[in-house]
Design a protein around this motif. Sequence first.
Motif, PDB file in Angstrom:
ATOM      1  N   ALA A  94       0.838  -1.208   0.000  1.00 42.84           N
ATOM      2  CA  ALA A  94       0.000   0.000   0.000  1.00 42.84           C
ATOM      3  C   ALA A  94       0.872   1.257   0.000  1.00 42.84           C
ATOM      4  N   ASP A  95       1.943   1.252   0.777  1.00 41.75           N
ATOM      5  CA  ASP A  95       2.860   2.407   0.785  1.00 41.75           C
ATOM      6  C   ASP A  95       3.409   2.679  -0.615  1.00 41.75           C
ATOM      7  N   HIS A  96       3.869   1.610  -1.273  1.00 42.08           N
ATOM      8  CA  HIS A  96       4.406   1.775  -2.626  1.00 42.08           C
ATOM      9  C   HIS A  96       3.316   2.263  -3.587  1.00 42.08           C
ATOM     10  N   ALA A  97       2.101   1.741  -3.426  1.00 41.56           N
ATOM     11  CA  ALA A  97       1.009   2.140  -4.329  1.00 41.56           C
ATOM     12  C   ALA A  97       0.749   3.643  -4.215  1.00 41.56           C
ATOM     13  N   VAL A  98       0.743   4.153  -3.001  1.00 40.41           N
ATOM     14  CA  VAL A  98       0.522   5.588  -2.802  1.00 40.41           C
ATOM     15  C   VAL A  98       1.665   6.375  -3.440  1.00 40.41           C
ATOM     16  N   SER A  99       2.879   5.886  -3.230  1.00 40.00           N
ATOM     17  CA  SER A  99       4.040   6.550  -3.809  1.00 40.00           C
ATOM     18  C   SER A  99       3.966   6.578  -5.338  1.00 40.00           C
ATOM     19  N   VAL A 100       3.593   5.461  -5.932  1.00 42.29           N
ATOM     20  CA  VAL A 100       3.475   5.398  -7.398  1.00 42.29           C
ATOM     21  C   VAL A 100       2.401   6.346  -7.896  1.00 42.29           C
ATOM     22  N   ALA A 101       1.242   6.321  -7.242  1.00 43.05           N
ATOM     23  CA  ALA A 101       0.134   7.155  -7.718  1.00 43.05           C
ATOM     24  C   ALA A 101       0.512   8.628  -7.655  1.00 43.05           C
ATOM     25  N   LYS A 102       1.199   9.019  -6.592  1.00 38.12           N
ATOM     26  CA  LYS A 102       1.618  10.423  -6.495  1.00 38.12           C
ATOM     27  C   LYS A 102       2.630  10.788  -7.560  1.00 38.12           C
ATOM     28  N   ARG A 103       3.543   9.877  -7.812  1.00 33.14           N
ATOM     29  CA  ARG A 103       4.516  10.147  -8.876  1.00 33.14           C
ATOM     30  C   ARG A 103       3.808  10.261 -10.217  1.00 33.14           C
ATOM     31  N   MET A 104       2.771   9.437 -10.414  1.00 37.22           N
ATOM     32  CA  MET A 104       2.068   9.486 -11.693  1.00 37.22           C
ATOM     33  C   MET A 104       1.236  10.759 -11.811  1.00 37.22           C
ATOM     34  N   VAL A 105       0.712  11.249 -10.699  1.00 43.11           N
ATOM     35  CA  VAL A 105       0.044  12.556 -10.740  1.00 43.11           C
ATOM     36  C   VAL A 105       1.059  13.603 -11.204  1.00 43.11           C
ATOM     37  N   PHE A 106       2.277  13.466 -10.702  1.00 43.91           N
ATOM     38  CA  PHE A 106       3.348  14.380 -11.126  1.00 43.91           C
ATOM     39  C   PHE A 106       3.636  14.227 -12.622  1.00 43.91           C
ATOM     40  N   VAL A 107       3.689  12.980 -13.081  1.00 39.85           N
ATOM     41  CA  VAL A 107       3.951  12.735 -14.502  1.00 39.85           C
ATOM     42  C   VAL A 107       2.844  13.368 -15.351  1.00 39.85           C
ATOM     43  N   VAL A 108       1.593  13.254 -14.870  1.00 39.09           N
ATOM     44  CA  VAL A 108       0.451  13.743 -15.632  1.00 39.09           C
ATOM     45  C   VAL A 108       0.297  15.266 -15.529  1.00 39.09           C
ATOM     46  N   THR A 109       0.604  15.825 -14.333  1.00 42.26           N
ATOM     47  CA  THR A 109       0.301  17.253 -14.110  1.00 42.26           C
ATOM     48  C   THR A 109       1.541  18.128 -13.926  1.00 42.26           C
ATOM     49  N   GLY A 110       2.706  17.511 -13.686  1.00 47.46           N
ATOM     50  CA  GLY A 110       3.893  18.310 -13.375  1.00 47.46           C
ATOM     51  C   GLY A 110       3.918  18.801 -11.937  1.00 47.46           C
ATOM     52  N   LYS A 111       2.903  18.440 -11.147  1.00 49.01           N
ATOM     53  CA  LYS A 111       2.899  18.829  -9.728  1.00 49.01           C
ATOM     54  C   LYS A 111       2.760  17.602  -8.834  1.00 49.01           C
ATOM     55  N   MET A 112       3.539  17.570  -7.755  1.00 51.94           N
ATOM     56  CA  MET A 112       3.464  16.449  -6.826  1.00 51.94           C
ATOM     57  C   MET A 112       2.435  16.779  -5.741  1.00 51.94           C
ATOM     58  N   PRO A 113       1.420  15.921  -5.565  1.00 52.91           N
ATOM     59  CA  PRO A 113       0.383  16.246  -4.588  1.00 52.91           C
ATOM     60  C   PRO A 113       0.885  16.144  -3.154  1.00 52.91           C
ATOM     61  N   GLY A 114       0.878  17.252  -2.452  1.00 51.89           N
ATOM     62  CA  GLY A 114       1.168  17.213  -1.012  1.00 51.89           C
ATOM     63  C   GLY A 114       2.628  17.060  -0.648  1.00 51.89           C
ATOM     64  N   TYR A 115       3.500  16.953  -1.650  1.00 56.67           N
ATOM     65  CA  TYR A 115       4.918  16.764  -1.371  1.00 56.67           C
ATOM     66  C   TYR A 115       5.732  17.554  -2.375  1.00 56.67           C
ATOM     67  N   GLY A 116       6.944  17.906  -1.984  1.00 57.79           N
ATOM     68  CA  GLY A 116       7.894  18.392  -2.970  1.00 57.79           C
ATOM     69  C   GLY A 116       8.312  17.212  -3.823  1.00 57.79           C
ATOM     70  N   PRO A 117       8.753  17.467  -5.037  1.00 59.34           N
ATOM     71  CA  PRO A 117       9.052  16.379  -5.962  1.00 59.34           C
ATOM     72  C   PRO A 117      10.173  15.453  -5.492  1.00 59.34           C
ATOM     73  N   ASP A 118      11.009  15.919  -4.569  1.00 58.47           N
ATOM     74  CA  ASP A 118      12.139  15.074  -4.186  1.00 58.47           C
ATOM     75  C   ASP A 118      11.960  14.410  -2.839  1.00 58.47           C
ATOM     76  N   GLU A 119      10.840  14.735  -2.215  1.00 58.49           N
ATOM     77  CA  GLU A 119      10.642  14.162  -0.887  1.00 58.49           C
ATOM     78  C   GLU A 119      10.333  12.677  -1.020  1.00 58.49           C
ATOM     79  N   GLU A 120      10.823  11.933  -0.066  1.00 58.00           N
ATOM     80  CA  GLU A 120      10.523  10.496  -0.060  1.00 58.00           C
ATOM     81  C   GLU A 120       9.044  10.324   0.237  1.00 58.00           C
ATOM     82  N   LEU A 121       8.364   9.568  -0.633  1.00 59.41           N
ATOM     83  CA  LEU A 121       6.924   9.367  -0.442  1.00 59.41           C
ATOM     84  C   LEU A 121       6.678   8.106   0.357  1.00 59.41           C
TER      85      LEU A 121
END
Lengths: 221, 221
Positions: B194-221
């Motif tokens: 589940a932790d990895h799934a959340v991390s992947v989904a957030k990265r994919m939001v970044f891939v799709v929108t250029g913005k990381m939800p709730g985190y800076g792009p380099d923060e460990e999710l």
Amino acid sequence: MREAYHVELEQLAQHLAGMSAQVADAMEQATKALLDADLALAEKVISNDAKVDDARAECEEQAYALLALQAPVATDLRTVLAAIHAAESLERMGDLALHVAKTARRRHPDPVLPEQVRTYFAQMGDVAVKLARQTQEVIQTKDVEAARSLESDDDQVDDLHRHLFTVIMDKEWPHGVAAAVDVTLLGRFYERYADHAVSVAKRMVFVVTGKMPGYGPDEEL
Amino acid sequence: MREAYHVELEQLAQHLAGMSAQVADAMEQATKALLDADLALAEKVISNDAKVDDARAECEEQAYALLALQAPVATDLRTVLAAIHAAESLERMGDLALHVAKTARRRHPDPVLPEQVRTYFAQMGDVAVKLARQTQEVIQTKDVEAARSLESDDDQVDDLHRHLFTVIMDKEWPHGVAAAVDVTLLGRFYERYADHAVSVAKRMVFVVTGKMPGYGPDEEL
């Protein structure tokens, strides 16, 4: 460009060597905290973890800058990406040392480990820390021979881990379910730490030599 | 260059959506194999894991080609690197589903789970699979709203996991140490998935929108 690339790559490698030293220290201290029920040492590992996270962020920034400014291709590109993967694994190793320290803190002042399994953890801790220090050495000396013994050291952790399970699963385990649960998770933390250490060291051999020992460059380690 | 970049990035995203579907199926089947002591299904998950590894290698190759040929900078560069990290997490999710399936196979024909904890695993499995499917949806629909509920779903897995521990640690746990060890490790596999799934989904939001939800792009999710 080539020279700037090599200077920057060397800086990045030194940064990763520093991270290896950090997570080796973290696991060494976490193991001592676990074995001696040393609360102050556990707290130290816990508060130091943020520094590992920062170091990883800095490594990534350095790698991004290298990619953006030098636009490396072929082996040079794979080398930078190997460094990014290595930084991620090193941060994860820091997290695993953190989990060990937190377990020691949670049970304090009681010792977490029944006497019967103490030596397993002392040994797994020794090998795990040795693996992380070897990574550092590979980077600093460029001596890839130093990486040769990694596989067998990792096998040693796996053997200890497997044997530990037979001890817990034995019908005569007299320490109850709570202790078995702690020991199970702790064993897993050391096993994962060692796996990541081997993966990092191999990636660093690749960074140093352009060749991945025993694997294709894209194979999951 | 920009157009070629976007076409190739979209292909990479679709590839990652495919990987999300693969690891969602793997965890769904592994959970069913675990709950029903279904050996054939466990074997299926085990033999399918190589396909996830292959898909990850292909995603990385695609990302490497994109970096080498398009030499993206700034947000475009971070986007490709987020995709590489996502592929790594997705492969790890496949490994965790594999561990669940192997546990089911190891104990066959005995069920692994005492009746008392079955519903925890049924629920953790549901949420874990849902998280992976949401990732796929985020990529395919570009609907980042679909990613909003991820945090609370992950919290749900953490809550179930914590509650599970209180059940195992309870002095009246009547199922012995071996069952407690299995349940402990299985609980950890679902939590990490589940932790990895959340991390992947957030990265994919970044891939799709250029913005990381709730985190800076380099923060460990």
